[in-house]
Enzyme design. Sequence first.
Site, short mmCIF file in Angstrom:
data_model
loop_
_atom_site.label_atom_id
_atom_site.label_comp_id
_atom_site.label_asym_id
_atom_site.label_seq_id
_atom_site.Cartn_x
_atom_site.Cartn_y
_atom_site.Cartn_z
N GLU A 1 38.02 33.54 74.03
CA GLU A 1 38.24 32.21 73.93
C GLU A 1 38.57 32.30 72.70
OE1 GLU A 1 33.37 32.63 73.20
OE2 GLU A 1 33.66 33.24 75.25
N ASP B 1 38.05 27.55 63.93
CA ASP B 1 37.95 27.91 61.98
C ASP B 1 37.31 26.90 62.16
OD1 ASP B 1 38.68 28.98 59.20
OD2 ASP B 1 40.52 27.67 59.91
N TYR C 1 32.44 23.45 69.99
CA TYR C 1 31.84 23.39 70.58
C TYR C 1 30.96 24.92 70.39
CZ TYR C 1 36.55 21.96 72.26
OH TYR C 1 37.50 21.00 72.83
N LYS D 1 43.25 38.67 65.31
CA LYS D 1 43.27 37.52 64.24
C LYS D 1 44.98 37.21 64.77
CE LYS D 1 40.62 35.96 61.74
NZ LYS D 1 39.96 36.91 60.86
N CYS E 1 40.19 52.01 28.85
CA CYS E 1 39.61 50.26 29.47
C CYS E 1 39.49 49.68 28.39
CB CYS E 1 37.37 50.24 29.58
SG CYS E 1 36.89 49.42 29.43
N CYS F 1 36.26 48.19 26.66
CA CYS F 1 35.78 48.94 26.05
C CYS F 1 36.09 50.31 25.43
CB CYS F 1 33.95 49.37 26.47
SG CYS F 1 34.58 51.34 27.30
N CYS G 1 35.87 53.24 35.35
CA CYS G 1 35.96 53.25 33.10
C CYS G 1 34.26 53.66 33.80
CB CYS G 1 34.61 51.52 33.07
SG CYS G 1 34.88 51.55 30.66
N CYS H 1 29.63 49.79 28.84
CA CYS H 1 30.98 48.93 29.07
C CYS H 1 30.28 47.77 29.06
CB CYS H 1 32.18 49.61 29.99
SG CYS H 1 32.84 48.74 29.71
S1 IVH Z 1 31.08 35.22 68.93
C1 IVH Z 1 28.01 38.37 67.68
N1 IVH Z 1 32.94 33.02 70.07
O1 IVH Z 1 33.72 33.66 64.31
C2 IVH Z 1 29.55 37.10 68.68
N2 IVH Z 1 32.56 33.46 67.54
O2 IVH Z 1 33.00 36.54 62.90
C3 IVH Z 1 30.04 36.73 67.23
N3 IVH Z 1 33.51 32.13 66.05
O3 IVH Z 1 30.21 34.27 62.50
C4 IVH Z 1 30.72 35.33 67.30
N4 IVH Z 1 35.05 30.88 67.65
O4 IVH Z 1 32.12 31.54 63.23
C5 IVH Z 1 32.48 33.80 68.38
N5 IVH Z 1 34.33 31.70 70.41
C6 IVH Z 1 34.01 32.42 69.93
C7 IVH Z 1 33.92 31.89 68.58
C8 IVH Z 1 33.22 32.73 67.41
C9 IVH Z 1 34.33 31.20 66.56
C10 IVH Z 1 33.46 32.05 64.65
C11 IVH Z 1 32.12 32.31 64.49
C12 IVH Z 1 30.92 33.41 64.06
C13 IVH Z 1 32.95 34.35 63.40
C14 IVH Z 1 32.85 36.10 63.14
#
Ligand code: IVH
Length: 663
Positions: free
Chosen positions: A112, A116, A221, A311, A405, A408, A423, A428
């Site tokens: 999926e 963001d 979504y 990512k 430091c 301090c 430190c 401190c």
């Molecule tokens: S699944 C247990 N699906 O990504 C599964 N998250 O770092 C957790 N997010 O907090 C989330 N699109 O805000 C899932 N298709 C998607 C997503 C998604 C965006 C975000 C969500 C979550 C963060 C995870």
Amino acid sequence: MSDRKRLEELRLLLTEHSHLYYVLDDPQISDGEYDRLFQELLKIEEAHPDWVTSDSPSQRIGGAALDKFEQVQHRLPMLSLENAFDDRDLHSFEDRLLRFLLTDVRPEYMTEPKLDGLAVELVYEYGLLVQGSTRGDGSVGEDISAQLRTVTSIPLRLRKTDIPRLEVRGEVFMDRTGLTKLNLQRAEDGEPLFANPRNAAAGSLRQLDPKITAKRPLRFYVYGIAEPADTDCKTQQELLQFLGSLGLPVNDLLSFCPDIKTVIKRFAELSTLRHDLAYEIDGMVVKVNDFALQGRLGAKARAPRWAIACKFPAIQATTKIVKVDFQVGRTGAVTPVAILDPVDVGGVMVSRASLHNGDEILRKDLRTGDTVLIQRAGDVIPEIVKAVLEKRDKDAVPIIIPKNCPVCTHLLVKPVGEAVTRCVNPHCPAQRLRSMVHFCSKAGLDIEGLGKKSVEQLFDLQLIKDLPDIFKLQKADLEVLDGWGKKSADNALSGIEAAKKPVLSHFLAALGIRYVGEVTAGLLENTFLSLERLLTVTREELLEVDGLGEQAAGSIADYFSDPLVREMMNAFHDACVQPQVLVQREENLLLTGEVLLFTGSLKKLSRTEAKKLVKDHGGQIASGITKKLTCLVVGEKPGSKLKKAQEKGIRILTEDEFVVMLS
Ligand code: IVH
């Protein structure tokens, strides 16, 4: 037709057309026609205020403003995701799955887009939206029901009304056009602009006045539910289809992938596609499709084992290192921070970047005056990728970590095997100040009226020398201070009063114990249930907690056995600070009070699965044949532990008996 009947009809019509418009993107009447129907509905409801229901389309315009957001405890935690960045990471994700499942049958996946925005939970009872909340720290979020009702693609009522409770999870976000328009408006009004869709979504939902939220072009979504077993769906793919059939908006870029190779191909496709989308995505989420497998894989402290976020590569830019500052943190770590010529990186102005530590500087051979390539991935703090050597000036100066430091002047130490220079002076001032700022901040006890500046001022004036001093502050001390007055003194004192009964996990996270963030603090609260108990906790006991590693266990045990810490806890107690436990352990689970140990090789379960089963049923795992042991589970070729346990008269179970008992 009676008003009552027409009202019902209008609600159905408006709900249907709003679904066609906002969810299916397939409008069938004009905006004008929709408005006319809407006005008609408002008129009838105005004449009969007692007919207004929470699922009426009129509720979209936002009700009365709130004083504050109430807290919401999520029934099941809202987890986060671990990250992958390339094909190799995805292959190792699959390898980990196979190792954990002790199988070589490769799973199927759903992918999926990773939106963001902001994660939210929507609770539907018998089809009716009854509550909406933010993710918060994963366990406790904020009630933003009134705000979420204004998001037009969130149904106020589902198409199926026989499910007692459904906790739906998804992402609220703003698309590119929405964000641009909003920012144009804000520029005109002289208000600061939102740097990215995530900030815009968060800023819009965290408005106490839902009428403001209603004016923001937010979208939603759905991507899952808290407990898939609440439906008959067997896979993520089925679930998303089912959620769509309930009227919830499901993203159309989902993809079923029979194997990890297809996942990798899809990631490449999405990396290109993303630029043409109406909204920003920062990666792709990969989920094991089969819920039975997901259940077996379970979760670590923060993230499920069955999913990963892949990512997209970070956004990059070049700039110059103007100078380097050295900051002393609350654990004494000295962090070099590069002060940069401000530069726009993907819509955010960046003027500082952490250089982490001396080793990192050496490895990257960075110098003051260098032109550097910097990058920002999502909302992660910007980092320096490398120096652009072709552009290095003759007079670029090597960056050297100081010997003393900067605050301090105590000699700094760099323990063998550690990258961090510290430190170690417990007195401190920089460390004590930073811990106090953290303690009062949002990541700590969130004490209203005691922001960074105020804490610094109180510390400089020696009104607070140690954490418990915060609770001894008097009105007379505060109201005479520069920039204060009666009102701010009262405000701070009521903030302090409210902080005297913190949730235990918040209190633990606020103390700033190394390796104890909010998630680990939550584990400690759920397992040990009181601060008093933690004062006597041993490293061994901590190691038995699922999700706690060696480093955290050592650090926590050391912390609580330190006489100075005990003194501080007494001082908290004297100042009437009483941490509260939110979640009580269920006392009636099958293995509550039992301490089990496994020996020999198990055939049906992996060791990790077996241990997880014990913990899920309320039991504990022993470290050996100890006094506390109540039951030994034996696999094949058990060895000497079996004999020892028999001698001690401990209950013995075979692996089969253990499995039968728990089923
Ligand atoms: S699944 C247990 N699906 O990504 C599964 N998250 O770092 C957790 N997010 O907090 C989330 N699109 O805000 C899932 N298709 C998607 C997503 C998604 C965006 C975000 C969500 C979550 C963060 C995870």
